[in-house]
Design a protein around this motif. Structure first.
Motif, PDB file in Angstrom:
ATOM      1  N   VAL A  36      -1.034  75.465  -1.760  1.00 28.69           N
ATOM      2  CA  VAL A  36      -0.849  74.089  -1.309  1.00 28.69           C
ATOM      3  C   VAL A  36      -0.009  74.161  -0.045  1.00 28.69           C
ATOM      4  O   VAL A  36       1.115  74.668  -0.068  1.00 28.69           O
ATOM      5  CB  VAL A  36      -0.146  73.216  -2.368  1.00 28.69           C
ATOM      6  N   LYS A  44       5.197  69.008  -1.833  1.00 29.59           N
ATOM      7  CA  LYS A  44       4.729  70.280  -2.418  1.00 29.59           C
ATOM      8  C   LYS A  44       5.650  70.750  -3.543  1.00 29.59           C
ATOM      9  O   LYS A  44       5.183  71.103  -4.632  1.00 29.59           O
ATOM     10  CB  LYS A  44       4.643  71.357  -1.317  1.00 29.59           C
ATOM     11  N   TYR A 207      -5.228  73.447  -0.934  1.00 31.36           N
ATOM     12  CA  TYR A 207      -5.067  72.000  -0.878  1.00 31.36           C
ATOM     13  C   TYR A 207      -4.085  71.688   0.248  1.00 31.36           C
ATOM     14  O   TYR A 207      -3.064  72.367   0.395  1.00 31.36           O
ATOM     15  CB  TYR A 207      -4.504  71.454  -2.194  1.00 31.36           C
TER      16      TYR A 207
END
Length: 247
Positions: A36, A44, A207
């Motif tokens: 991520v 995050k 992501y």
């Protein structure tokens, strides 16, 4: 068919009236490395802390086929999830060996020695410094110790929050090689990392998080070529590489 080991659906976290995560849904395949990426303050670390049970959240979290939303942090560790936090949070006045042993509080005594042997095999530098106080280690060694302590619980999912933070470039490369080696052993890894180029090189899927949301996701190699990702996160690194190549 690849089995999903972790999935979140509509995961949301709020600090008072401020929403830090907004309906975030991610999936992590068993044995894979998923990253991520995003800017500071994107949410995050909040995502990892919510999965670990350190923050109250709404939405669904499933791990290894089970709903873990109501489990305590300790129960999630026992289920096979560990987190290496951004600040590492070592016991600086204790030895390397003692820090590692503290990571195995769920481990049976007859398994402890084997766990230590495995960690020291993965991190030979820690074995050299097993009696040394954690507070006297270098930044890279502290990161190794934080990762080693997490591995003492023999996790099936290892979550890493900014493992390259504050490390010299050479140590960053070494740290990412260690993460790659751990992934090759079958440990599933969820990696939070500001070094987007290195993270996407390492991961199979990624992501992109912005302001608590995930607007972009996809295979890591595809994201590395996505114009939006390049412009926001990789542009500076790519220009630096071009500058080096033109010298």
């Amino acid at each position: 068919m690849t089995q999903t080991i972790l999935s979140t659906r509509d995961l949301s976290v709020s600090y008072g009236r401020a929403e830090a995560l907004h309906r975030v849904s991610i999936d992590l395949a068993r044995g894979s490395i998923v990253t991520v990426i995003g800017a500071n303050g994107a949410g995050k670390s909040t995502l990892l802390n919510a999965i670990m049970g350190l923050l109250q959240s709404s939405g669904d979290i499933h791990f290894d086929g089970a709903d873990i939303g109501e489990l305590s942090v300790e129960q999630r560790v026992a289920a096979g999830i560990t987190l290496v936090p951004e600040r590492r949070e070592l016991f600086t006045t204790l030895s390397v060996d003692d820090n590692l042993r503290l990571g195995a509080f769920w481990t049976r005594r007859d398994e402890l020695s084997a766990r230590l042997d495995t960690v020291y095999a993965n991190f030979p530098r820690l074995k050299e410094r097993w009696r040394q106080h954690a507070g006297t280690l270098s930044g890279g060694e502290r990161q190794m110790l934080a990762m080693g302590r997490a591995l003492m619980a023999s996790p099936t999912l290892l979550m890493l929050d900014e493992p390259s933070l504050g490390l010299a470039p050479r140590i960053v490369s070494e740290t990412f090689q260690i993460i790659s080696n751990l992934g090759a052993t079958g440990v599933s890894i969820l990696l939070i990392e500001q070094n987007a180029r290195a993270a996407l090189d390492l991961a199979s899927y990624g992501y992109v998080m912005e302001l608590g949301r995930v607007p972009i996701s996809g295979p890591a190699q595809v994201l590395a070529r996505d114009e939006r990702v390049v412009e926001s996160f990789l542009g500076m690194a790519m220009r630096s590489d071009d500058d080096i190549g033109n010298r």
